[in-house]
Write a protein that holds these residues in place. Structure first.
Motif, PDB file in Angstrom:
ATOM      1  N   MET A 171     -11.792  17.874 -26.327  1.00 24.31           N
ATOM      2  CA  MET A 171     -11.130  17.050 -25.324  1.00 24.31           C
ATOM      3  C   MET A 171     -11.534  17.528 -23.929  1.00 24.31           C
ATOM      4  N   LYS A 172     -11.926  16.595 -23.115  1.00 17.47           N
ATOM      5  CA  LYS A 172     -12.345  16.931 -21.756  1.00 17.47           C
ATOM      6  C   LYS A 172     -11.120  17.014 -20.845  1.00 17.47           C
ATOM      7  N   TYR A 173     -11.013  18.131 -20.152  1.00 19.16           N
ATOM      8  CA  TYR A 173      -9.901  18.291 -19.224  1.00 19.16           C
ATOM      9  C   TYR A 173     -10.088  17.399 -18.011  1.00 19.16           C
ATOM     10  N   ASN A 174      -9.002  17.107 -17.345  1.00 15.25           N
ATOM     11  CA  ASN A 174      -9.040  16.300 -16.137  1.00 15.25           C
ATOM     12  C   ASN A 174      -9.257  17.155 -14.900  1.00 15.25           C
ATOM     13  N   VAL A 175      -9.766  18.359 -15.083  1.00  9.16           N
ATOM     14  CA  VAL A 175      -9.955  19.288 -13.969  1.00  9.16           C
ATOM     15  C   VAL A 175     -10.800  18.649 -12.874  1.00  9.16           C
ATOM     16  N   TYR A 176     -11.873  18.002 -13.257  1.00  7.01           N
ATOM     17  CA  TYR A 176     -12.782  17.409 -12.270  1.00  7.01           C
ATOM     18  C   TYR A 176     -12.072  16.322 -11.458  1.00  7.01           C
ATOM     19  N   THR A 177     -11.362  15.454 -12.159  1.00  7.35           N
ATOM     20  CA  THR A 177     -10.610  14.396 -11.491  1.00  7.35           C
ATOM     21  C   THR A 177      -9.509  14.985 -10.626  1.00  7.35           C
ATOM     22  N   ASN A 178      -8.836  16.005 -11.134  1.00 10.39           N
ATOM     23  CA  ASN A 178      -7.758  16.637 -10.374  1.00 10.39           C
ATOM     24  C   ASN A 178      -8.280  17.262  -9.088  1.00 10.39           C
ATOM     25  N   ILE A 179      -9.445  17.883  -9.151  1.00 17.26           N
ATOM     26  CA  ILE A 179     -10.032  18.469  -7.944  1.00 17.26           C
ATOM     27  C   ILE A 179     -10.244  17.377  -6.898  1.00 17.26           C
ATOM     28  N   ARG A 180     -10.793  16.243  -7.315  1.00 11.21           N
ATOM     29  CA  ARG A 180     -11.032  15.132  -6.380  1.00 11.21           C
ATOM     30  C   ARG A 180      -9.717  14.615  -5.799  1.00 11.21           C
ATOM     31  N   LYS A 181      -8.721  14.411  -6.653  1.00  9.65           N
ATOM     32  CA  LYS A 181      -7.439  13.869  -6.185  1.00  9.65           C
ATOM     33  C   LYS A 181      -6.747  14.821  -5.215  1.00  9.65           C
ATOM     34  N   ILE A 182      -6.771  16.111  -5.524  1.00  9.36           N
ATOM     35  CA  ILE A 182      -6.157  17.096  -4.629  1.00  9.36           C
ATOM     36  C   ILE A 182      -6.884  17.100  -3.292  1.00  9.36           C
ATOM     37  N   ARG A 183      -8.208  17.079  -3.333  1.00  9.20           N
ATOM     38  CA  ARG A 183      -8.993  17.055  -2.093  1.00  9.20           C
ATOM     39  C   ARG A 183      -8.630  15.833  -1.262  1.00  9.20           C
ATOM     40  N   GLU A 184      -8.550  14.677  -1.912  1.00  8.99           N
ATOM     41  CA  GLU A 184      -8.222  13.443  -1.191  1.00  8.99           C
ATOM     42  C   GLU A 184      -6.814  13.487  -0.608  1.00  8.99           C
ATOM     43  N   LEU A 185      -5.851  14.008  -1.361  1.00 14.41           N
ATOM     44  CA  LEU A 185      -4.467  14.101  -0.865  1.00 14.41           C
ATOM     45  C   LEU A 185      -4.361  15.038   0.338  1.00 14.41           C
ATOM     46  N   LYS A 186      -5.253  16.000   0.403  1.00 14.05           N
ATOM     47  CA  LYS A 186      -5.275  16.925   1.533  1.00 14.05           C
ATOM     48  C   LYS A 186      -6.155  16.407   2.673  1.00 14.05           C
ATOM     49  N   ASN A 187      -6.659  15.189   2.511  1.00 14.92           N
ATOM     50  CA  ASN A 187      -7.510  14.553   3.535  1.00 14.92           C
ATOM     51  C   ASN A 187      -8.733  15.390   3.889  1.00 14.92           C
ATOM     52  N   LEU A 188      -9.325  15.981   2.868  1.00 20.18           N
ATOM     53  CA  LEU A 188     -10.547  16.756   3.071  1.00 20.18           C
ATOM     54  C   LEU A 188     -11.735  15.934   2.573  1.00 20.18           C
ATOM     55  N   THR A 189     -12.838  15.991   3.291  1.00 20.87           N
ATOM     56  CA  THR A 189     -14.028  15.278   2.863  1.00 20.87           C
ATOM     57  C   THR A 189     -14.807  16.109   1.861  1.00 20.87           C
ATOM     58  N   ARG A 190     -15.643  15.429   1.077  1.00 19.46           N
ATOM     59  CA  ARG A 190     -16.532  16.140   0.159  1.00 19.46           C
ATOM     60  C   ARG A 190     -17.446  17.066   0.946  1.00 19.46           C
ATOM     61  N   GLU A 191     -17.883  16.585   2.097  1.00 22.69           N
ATOM     62  CA  GLU A 191     -18.800  17.372   2.924  1.00 22.69           C
ATOM     63  C   GLU A 191     -18.140  18.661   3.396  1.00 22.69           C
ATOM     64  N   PHE A 192     -16.869  18.575   3.795  1.00 21.97           N
ATOM     65  CA  PHE A 192     -16.153  19.767   4.248  1.00 21.97           C
ATOM     66  C   PHE A 192     -16.038  20.791   3.122  1.00 21.97           C
ATOM     67  N   VAL A 193     -15.592  20.336   1.958  1.00 19.03           N
ATOM     68  CA  VAL A 193     -15.412  21.252   0.834  1.00 19.03           C
ATOM     69  C   VAL A 193     -16.758  21.851   0.427  1.00 19.03           C
ATOM     70  N   ALA A 194     -17.779  21.010   0.363  1.00 15.90           N
ATOM     71  CA  ALA A 194     -19.111  21.501   0.003  1.00 15.90           C
ATOM     72  C   ALA A 194     -19.580  22.560   0.992  1.00 15.90           C
ATOM     73  N   ASP A 195     -19.359  22.314   2.273  1.00 15.82           N
ATOM     74  CA  ASP A 195     -19.763  23.276   3.297  1.00 15.82           C
ATOM     75  C   ASP A 195     -19.022  24.603   3.122  1.00 15.82           C
ATOM     76  N   GLU A 196     -17.731  24.530   2.841  1.00 15.80           N
ATOM     77  CA  GLU A 196     -16.937  25.737   2.622  1.00 15.80           C
ATOM     78  C   GLU A 196     -17.439  26.512   1.394  1.00 15.80           C
TER      79      GLU A 196
END
Length: 80
Positions: free
Chosen positions: A1-26
Motif C-alpha cells: 500500500m502506498k502511503y499518502n506521504v507525498y500528497t500530504n507533503i504537498r498539501k501541508i506546503r500549500e496550506l502554509k502558502n509555500l511555493t515549490r520553488e521556496f521549499v526546493a531552494d531550502e
C-alpha cells in the motif's frame, strides 16, 4: 500500500502558502526535483523526509498522519 506521504507533503506546503520553488531552494535542490517528490515519482529517503519536515516546520509523524479533513467542518460533527 502506498502511503499518502507525498500528497500530504504537498498539501501541508500549500496550506502554509509555500511555493515549490521556496521549499526546493531550502532543500538545495531544483524545483523539478522537488516536484518529483510531491508527485511520488521518486522514493523518499528518511534523511530527505527529515529535511522536508524541518522546512515545513512539522514533525515527521504529522506528515504521515496528516488529514486535510480536519481543517473543514464535517456536518456530522456540528450536529447538536
Amino acid at each position: 500500500m502506498k502511503y499518502n506521504v507525498y500528497t500530504n507533503i504537498r498539501k501541508i506546503r500549500e496550506l502554509k502558502n509555500l511555493t515549490r520553488e521556496f521549499v526546493a531552494d531550502e532543500l538545495k535542490m531544483t524545483a523539478s526535483g522537488y516536484g518529483k517528490i510531491e508527485r511520488g515519482d521518486v522514493d523518499l529517503t528518511v534523511s530527505k523526509l527529515i529535511e522536508i519536515s524541518k522546512v515545513l516546520e512539522v514533525s515527521i509523524e504529522f506528515i504521515f498522519k496528516f488529514d486535510i479533513s480536519i481543517f473543514f467542518n464535517d456536518k456530522n460533527n456540528n450536529e447538536n
